[in-house]
Design an enzyme around this catalytic site. Structure first.
Site, PDB file in Angstrom:
ATOM      1  N   ASP A  54      19.994  69.103 -11.656  1.00  0.00           N
ATOM      2  CA  ASP A  54      20.468  67.896 -12.318  1.00  0.00           C
ATOM      3  C   ASP A  54      19.394  66.808 -12.296  1.00  0.00           C
ATOM      4  O   ASP A  54      18.768  66.578 -11.256  1.00  0.00           O
ATOM      5  CB  ASP A  54      21.714  67.419 -11.557  1.00  0.00           C
ATOM      6  CG  ASP A  54      22.431  66.302 -12.271  1.00  0.00           C
ATOM      7  OD1 ASP A  54      22.912  66.520 -13.387  1.00  0.00           O
ATOM      8  OD2 ASP A  54      22.509  65.184 -11.706  1.00  0.00           O
TER       9      ASP A  54
ATOM     10  N   GLU B 243      17.315  70.337 -15.809  1.00  0.00           N
ATOM     11  CA  GLU B 243      17.889  69.395 -16.775  1.00  0.00           C
ATOM     12  C   GLU B 243      16.895  68.243 -16.805  1.00  0.00           C
ATOM     13  O   GLU B 243      16.900  67.373 -15.946  1.00  0.00           O
ATOM     14  CB  GLU B 243      19.258  68.881 -16.331  1.00  0.00           C
ATOM     15  CG  GLU B 243      19.905  68.026 -17.419  1.00  0.00           C
ATOM     16  CD  GLU B 243      20.401  66.654 -16.972  1.00  0.00           C
ATOM     17  OE1 GLU B 243      20.886  65.901 -17.833  1.00  0.00           O
ATOM     18  OE2 GLU B 243      20.295  66.309 -15.785  1.00  0.00           O
TER      19      GLU B 243
HETATM   20  C1  NOJ Z   1      23.492  65.046 -15.762  1.00  0.00           C
HETATM   21  C2  NOJ Z   1      24.835  65.713 -15.679  1.00  0.00           C
HETATM   22  O1  NOJ Z   1      24.860  66.778 -16.591  1.00  0.00           O
HETATM   23  C3  NOJ Z   1      25.844  64.633 -15.966  1.00  0.00           C
HETATM   24  O2  NOJ Z   1      27.129  65.158 -16.198  1.00  0.00           O
HETATM   25  C4  NOJ Z   1      25.824  63.656 -14.818  1.00  0.00           C
HETATM   26  O3  NOJ Z   1      26.697  62.583 -15.100  1.00  0.00           O
HETATM   27  C5  NOJ Z   1      24.415  63.084 -14.608  1.00  0.00           C
HETATM   28  N1  NOJ Z   1      23.400  64.093 -14.676  1.00  0.00           N
HETATM   29  C6  NOJ Z   1      24.316  62.417 -13.265  1.00  0.00           C
HETATM   30  O4  NOJ Z   1      24.372  63.360 -12.236  1.00  0.00           O
END
Ligand code: NOJ
Ligand code: CA
Length: 498
Positions: A192, A249
């Site tokens: 993440d 991500e």
């Molecule tokens: C990306 C995640 O996919 C999202 O759902 C989340 O709110 C943010 N990162 C913060 O962790």
């Protein structure tokens, strides 16, 4: 043989919206386990589970209290182990989420004597925050510390303080958490906010308001030193048998900067958000594909996830969404699907305000609807109260009553979106070879991979194409051949020929 992940189709499960086994209206690990045969039949290679760890759920579980335990809302560690064993028995890989940029403010560290080293505290400037950084969820990225005169940084919700990755204890802890899940047997981790861990030294101002969190050049994203973390993690991943993978991500300003996350000694994959964000225009889509292939020899593709509007709604129609999906599934590389896209679910745009839970809704004072509309629970059957998702009518987000025809049960028909996905995933297993663009009419994209041709009509009018072979699969029913032998491809349609 190429490594498994280079062509894998991974199905993203938003656990609290997938299947509920104990009737509390919230999906759980038992629910995921019970539906594994459905995923096997769908034809995906693996599953990515969004966070199911202990959490106050202020940000759907991306606010973690304990990285090594399952939240009682989702089950137990024993449920997780059983799910993993079943997935492996069915030949499905399992990927879990790792959230290293921040924890919940309920994480024991945030109230420990070490809080000032583990998180980012700074004195304010005058009466205001230490700098001009903006939270991804809206408003300033800083809140006043209730225990001192300082402020703490949170790039997301105020309940998600950012960790300080200069602190060796933070690095050690996450290496240990990574090992904890690898030891249990997971096949990989989705990381993440992978571009956020390291901030520019001195935390300088961004210098402007309206900061672009999807690829803007910012002092809190995509700093060069963040890659050191992934070099360390790659060593850990490689120390386990069976090609365990890391997926970033990451949002980066350019394709080349994004490709840095997948250098040979870093992570295996990064989500291809430029593809997801591309407008539905032939030149734009082709440019993104070319740029992806140029910068990444083992690319990924994605059209929907739990953070963006579902692609049926974003692209403007189910026809386009189905066409886009077949285009994506013909590309070389790996693809990520988001639960419910195989049913052609649209974004739910009219959720009652009182039901909305995404912090974006609150922090933007209702200016941004937030991401709840793509997180509505899955409809499995035609039955009340909750289309087979739950025994309770009070699901955590309401399911639109008109979703009955979209349910899995209702889509066991030859022309349904679900059947199209199944067929596509089945055919995809045999696809090989690099992509070669072919000549095509304006607004149409055509490419071959070995003996397969994929043709997509990105215009708003019917286009006649000369069939390059026998039709294998199409995203819509194609009109009978014209006297000239040409076939009419309606707007949004993709056809696969062989
Ligand atoms: C990306 C995640 O996919 C999202 O759902 C989340 O709110 C943010 N990162 C913060 O962790
Ligand atoms: Ca439940």
């Amino acid at each position: 043989m190429n490594p498994w992940w280079q062509s894998a189709v991974i199905y993203q499960i938003y656990v609290r919206s997938f299947a509920d086994t104990n009737g509390d209206g919230v999906g759980d690990l038992g629910g995921v386990r019970s539906r594994l045969p459905y995923l096997r039949e769908l034809g995906v290679d693996g599953v990515w589970l969004t966070p199911f760890y202990r959490s106050p759920m202020r940000d759907g579980g991306y606010d973690i209290t304990d990285h090594r335990d399952v939240d009682p809302m989702f089950g137990t560690l024993a449920d997780f182990d059983a799910l993993l064993a079943d997935a492996h028995a069915l030949g499905l890989r399992l990927i879990v989420d790792l959230v290293p940029n921040h924890t919940s403010d309920t994480h024991p560290w945030f109230s420990s004597p070490h809080r000032r080293e583990r998180y980012i505290f700074r004195p304010g400037r005058g009466d205001g925050p230490p700098n001009d950084w903006e939270s991804v969820f809206g408003g300033p990225a800083w809140s006043k510390d209730p225990h001192s005169d300082d402020w703490y940084l949170h790039l997301f919700d105020a309940s998600q303080p950012d960790l300080d990755w200069d602190d060796p204890a933070v690095r050690q802890e996450y290496a240990a958490v990574l090992r904890f899940w690898l030891d249990r047997g997971v096949d990989g981790v989705r990381i993440d906010v992978a571009h956020g861990l390291v901030k520019a030294p001195g935390l300088p101002d961004a210098g402007h308001a309206g900061q672009d969190h999807r690829g803007g050049i910012l002092p809190y994203f995509d700093q060069d030193d963040v890659h050191e973390v992934y070099r360390d993690w790659r060593k850990i991943l490689d120390s386990y048998p069976g090609e365990r993978i890391g997926i970033a991500e990451a949002w980066a300003p350019t394709a080349d900067r994004l490709a840095n996350y997948t250098r040979p000694d870093e992570l295996h994959q990064a989500f291809n958000f430029p593809f997801l964000l591309s407008p539905w225009r032939a030149e734009a889509v082709r440019a993104v594909i070319d740029q992806t292939m140029r910068t990444n020899p083992a690319p990924t593709w994605v059209l929907s996830n739990h953070d963006v509007q579902r692609h049926v709604t974003r692209l403007g129609s189910l026809d386009r969404a189905r066409g886009a999906t077949l285009l994506m599934l013909a590309l070389p590389g790996s693809a990520y699907l988001y639960q419910g896209e195989e049913l052609g679910l649209p974004e739910v745009l009219d959720l009652p305000d009182g039901a909305r839970q995404d912090p974006t809704w609150r922090r933007s004072q209702g200016r941004e609807p937030g991401r709840d509309g793509c997180r509505v629970p899955m409809p499995w059957t035609g039955e009340a109260p909750a289309f087979g998702f739950s025994a309770s009518a009070a699901t955590w987000l309401p399911i639109p009553p008109d979703w009955r025809p979209l349910s899995v049960q209702a889509q066991r028909t030859p022309d349904s979106t679900l059947t199209m996905y199944r067929r596509a995933l089945h055919i995809r297993r045999r696809m090989t070879g690099p992509l070669h663009w072919q000549d095509a009419p304006d607004g149409v994209l055509a490419f071959t991979r070995a003996a397969l041709t994929c043709t997509t009509n990105l215009t708003d009018r019917d286009v006649d194409v000369v069939p390059p072979g026998a039709l294998l699969l199409a995203s819509t029913v194609l009109a009978a051949a014209r006297p000239t032998g040409a076939v009419c491809l309606p707007p949004g349609a993709t056809a696969w020929w062989h």
